[in-house]
Motif scaffolding. Structure first.
Motif, PDB file in Angstrom:
ATOM      1  N   VAL A 403       0.851  -1.184   0.000  1.00  0.00           N
ATOM      2  CA  VAL A 403       0.000   0.000   0.000  1.00  0.00           C
ATOM      3  C   VAL A 403       0.889   1.237   0.000  1.00  0.00           C
ATOM      4  CG1 VAL A 403      -1.792   1.271   1.225  1.00  0.00           C
ATOM      5  CG2 VAL A 403      -1.766  -1.227   1.314  1.00  0.00           C
ATOM      6  N   SER A 404       0.537   2.218  -0.821  1.00  0.00           N
ATOM      7  CA  SER A 404       1.255   3.492  -0.815  1.00  0.00           C
ATOM      8  C   SER A 404       0.841   4.279   0.427  1.00  0.00           C
ATOM      9  CB  SER A 404       0.936   4.286  -2.083  1.00  0.00           C
ATOM     10  OG  SER A 404       1.674   5.495  -2.107  1.00  0.00           O
ATOM     11  N   LYS A 405       1.825   4.667   1.235  1.00  0.00           N
ATOM     12  CA  LYS A 405       1.532   5.278   2.531  1.00  0.00           C
ATOM     13  C   LYS A 405       1.914   6.751   2.621  1.00  0.00           C
ATOM     14  CE  LYS A 405       0.028   1.847   5.252  1.00  0.00           C
ATOM     15  NZ  LYS A 405      -1.158   1.930   6.113  1.00  0.00           N
ATOM     16  N   ALA A 406       2.848   7.199   1.788  1.00  0.00           N
ATOM     17  CA  ALA A 406       3.313   8.581   1.924  1.00  0.00           C
ATOM     18  C   ALA A 406       3.843   9.096   0.590  1.00  0.00           C
ATOM     19  CB  ALA A 406       4.404   8.676   2.985  1.00  0.00           C
ATOM     20  N   LYS A 407       3.835  10.430   0.459  1.00  0.00           N
ATOM     21  CA  LYS A 407       4.292  11.061  -0.781  1.00  0.00           C
ATOM     22  C   LYS A 407       4.931  12.404  -0.448  1.00  0.00           C
ATOM     23  CE  LYS A 407       2.407  12.939  -5.120  1.00  0.00           C
ATOM     24  NZ  LYS A 407       1.170  13.120  -5.927  1.00  0.00           N
ATOM     25  N   THR A 408       6.106  12.651  -1.009  1.00  0.00           N
ATOM     26  CA  THR A 408       6.774  13.928  -0.778  1.00  0.00           C
ATOM     27  C   THR A 408       6.184  14.994  -1.706  1.00  0.00           C
ATOM     28  OG1 THR A 408       8.493  13.649  -2.473  1.00  0.00           O
ATOM     29  CG2 THR A 408       8.929  12.683  -0.298  1.00  0.00           C
ATOM     30  N   THR A 415      18.262  18.668 -10.531  1.00  0.00           N
ATOM     31  CA  THR A 415      18.965  17.377 -10.666  1.00  0.00           C
ATOM     32  C   THR A 415      19.287  16.798  -9.295  1.00  0.00           C
ATOM     33  OG1 THR A 415      21.106  18.514 -10.782  1.00  0.00           O
ATOM     34  CG2 THR A 415      20.013  17.998 -12.882  1.00  0.00           C
ATOM     35  N   GLU A 416      19.121  17.597  -8.235  1.00  0.00           N
ATOM     36  CA  GLU A 416      19.405  17.130  -6.872  1.00  0.00           C
ATOM     37  C   GLU A 416      18.314  17.620  -5.928  1.00  0.00           C
ATOM     38  OE1 GLU A 416      23.318  17.900  -5.460  1.00  0.00           O
ATOM     39  OE2 GLU A 416      24.312  16.896  -7.145  1.00  0.00           O
ATOM     40  N   PRO A 417      17.167  16.968  -5.931  1.00  0.00           N
ATOM     41  CA  PRO A 417      16.068  17.386  -5.050  1.00  0.00           C
ATOM     42  C   PRO A 417      16.419  17.202  -3.576  1.00  0.00           C
ATOM     43  CG  PRO A 417      15.594  15.257  -6.052  1.00  0.00           C
ATOM     44  CD  PRO A 417      16.823  15.774  -6.726  1.00  0.00           C
ATOM     45  N   GLN A 418      16.021  18.163  -2.741  1.00  0.00           N
ATOM     46  CA  GLN A 418      16.252  18.113  -1.296  1.00  0.00           C
ATOM     47  C   GLN A 418      14.885  18.175  -0.598  1.00  0.00           C
ATOM     48  OE1 GLN A 418      19.378  17.938   0.150  1.00  0.00           O
ATOM     49  NE2 GLN A 418      20.372  17.916  -1.874  1.00  0.00           N
ATOM     50  N   TRP A 419      14.276  17.008  -0.395  1.00  0.00           N
ATOM     51  CA  TRP A 419      12.932  16.999   0.179  1.00  0.00           C
ATOM     52  C   TRP A 419      12.946  17.252   1.688  1.00  0.00           C
ATOM     53  CZ3 TRP A 419      14.084  12.806  -3.288  1.00  0.00           C
ATOM     54  CH2 TRP A 419      13.496  12.947  -4.558  1.00  0.00           C
TER      55      TRP A 419
END
Length: 529
Positions: A403-408, A415-419
């Motif tokens: 099950v998909s539980k979370a999403k940023t 080119t370098e995401p910083q979530w």
């Protein structure tokens, strides 16, 4: 002469071993009664499997040598493609034809078949029979042998020979939910090297062997992946209200608690079996009605089919496996009714997934998974060659499916995401955490889709095991080791678009709080995944 020795390496030794076994077994069969013993013969046969190990180690070399000889000599090629083989004495035809490759595979196939025979023979041997311990030992030796050479024979042991003498290998199988005649049906899907086969389990009388019934098959040469844009006749997807799914989960949890209580009761075993049966029915219902992610495939000469999956990770795995096979020079195949029946019958022995993925099918000794809450921090990703709009999702397994539980949030044009986002994920018997990285689609023409259609592109994915007994013990005994242990489990996302991106590595940090397995061991250590 050297080439002949390479191609038929150890064949004579294997022949002698089986001839000796046959000559010793035949008299026992001819005077068979309950007192006859054959366990020592099977034990001796199992002890000689070292000869097969030498054959397996040389198998690839033998095939390559035969191929080179065929290319260099047209007469050898003609012979190797149509080798005449003697059939059993009671057969109508004295001989049949086969390819050299198919014949060289037979000794490997024999090891697997002998292990299955031992398994069946042991099931029908009373524990107090003199043969029981000998057969048990022979089975143990055979299974250990198969495990030791798994890497060498795995691509070939799940195979069936086609009428042309070629090995049709089983690449992947699993249970999927198909939408058929506007209703959901649980199917067992088999991906072979040249076709995709969808089957259901036949209802059989008690005590009889289970069998599959083929519902349909598509040659991979004719298979395409269908989108909603390409067909107006796709069946609608009926989704149950979320509260009904949650209510069923609560019922299953209550049953699990009742089972644990009854196990401790003096005479609770009979009630445990009834509760297990009821839980199996409820988990099967949940497995059938929870998936909502469509996976559409199409036969370019005919019908389209719709599967529903609970995990985009799983859908990606199926699509990748099929596309990888389609890169080869495939020829469309049409199976006769007899050929289809033989292939469908072989699925029972070739399958790698034996039971639907519900907890009631698992033994008590199997890892029960973790319950509680998992705190995860998704930090960053790097390795992209071009800027993109990127986000991640997290999946965990629950009640037998993911099950998909979370999403940023979407990190735009980078080119370098910083979530650096933190999530609290509830675990319900979970054993794995999956991470998927997507490129967000902002094309309006692609957004007018079914609510459950995911049009964003998967750029990479990875999986981390949560419920390892070894890790649980280390966490429990020495919480300070968690940082070191889990650092080794960093998930490296598998790049799905090599023409645009290099291998994409995502770093996720996590710490466990209020996490426990059935032994109620708590994990309060901060750790990095």
């Amino acid at each position: 002469m050297q080439q002949i020795e390479t191609i038929f390496y150890k064949i004579q030794d294997i022949f002698e071993i089986h001839k000796e076994f046959y000559d010793a077994l035949l008299p026992s069969i001819q005077r068979w009664d309950e007192k006859v013993t054959v366990g020592h013969l099977f034990q001796k046969l199992a002890s000689q499997l070292g000869v097969y190990k030498a054959f397996v180690d040389n198998y690839k070399n033998a095939l390559e040598t035969a191929e080179k000889c065929s290319q260099a000599n047209s007469q050898f090629q003609k012979i190797s493609e149509t080798v005449r083989v003697k059939r059993p004495k009671d057969s109508k035809d004295c001989t049949t034809t086969s390819s050299m490759e198919a014949l060289l595979y037979k000794p490997i196939d024999r090891v697997t078949r002998s292990t299955l025979v031992l398994h069946d023979l042991l099931k029908h041997t009373p524990k107090d029979h003199p043969d029981f311990l000998l057969l048990q030992d022979a089975l143990r030796i055979s299974q250990n042998f198969l495990s030791s050479i798994n890497e060498e024979i795995d691509p070939r042991r799940t195979a069936v020979t086609t009428p042309k003498g070629e090995a049709r290998q089983l690449v992947k199988d699993g249970f999927l939910v198909e939408v058929s005649e506007s209703s959901r049906k649980l199917r067992h899907v088999f991906l072979f090297t040249d076709l995709l086969l969808c089957a259901k389990m036949k209802k059989t009388a008690v005590g009889r062997h289970q069998q599959y019934e083929c519902k349909w098959y598509i040659p991979l040469a004719d298979l395409t992946f269908q989108t909603l844009d390409e067909s107006d006749s796709c069946p609608s997807i009926q989704v149950l209200p979320e509260h009904e799914i949650e209510e069923m989960k609560i019922k299953i949890s209550v049953l699990k608690n009742e089972i644990q209580k009854e196990k401790k009761a003096p005479k609770g075993q009979s009630r445990v079996e009834r509760l297990r049966k009821k839980m199996n029915e409820q988990e099967s219902w949940l497995l059938l009605h929870s998936p909502t992610i469509p996976f559409r495939i199409h036969n370019k000469h005919g019908k389209s089919y719709l599967f529903l999956l609970s995990s985009d990770y799983e859908r990606s795995e199926w699509r990748e496996s099929i596309q990888k096979l389609q890169k080869k020079d495939l020829q469309a195949c049409v199976l006769s009714s007899v050929e289809l029946q033989v292939l469908t019958s072989s699925c029972f022995k070739l399958r790698t997934v034996h039971n639907i993925p519900v907890t009631s099918n698992k033994d008590d000794e199997e890892t029960p998974g973790l319950y509680g809450f998992l705190h995860v921090i998704v930090h960053s990703a790097k390795g992209f060659k071009e800027s993109a709009n990127l986000y991640c999702t997290l999946e965990v397994d629950s009640f037998g499916y993911f099950v998909s539980k979370a999403k940023t949030r979407v990190f735009r044009d980078t080119t370098e995401p910083q979530w650096n986002e933190e999530f609290e994920i509830e675990l319900e018997g979970s054993q794995y955490l999956r991470i998927l990285c997507y490129e967000k689609c902002y094309d309006k023409s692609m957004l007018n889709k079914d609510d459950n259609e995911i049009v964003d592109k998967i750029m990479g994915k990875g999986q981390v095991q949560l419920a390892s007994k070894k890790r649980q013990g280390l966490f429990q005994d020495n919480p300070h080791n968690a940082e070191i242990i889990t650092r080794k489990l960093q998930a490296t996302l598998k790049a799905l678009a090599p023409q645009r991106y290099s291998a994409c590595a995502a770093t996720a940090g996590a710490w466990h709080r209020r996490l426990h397995a059935t032994n109620e061991a708590a994990f309060n250590s901060k750790c990095r995944l």
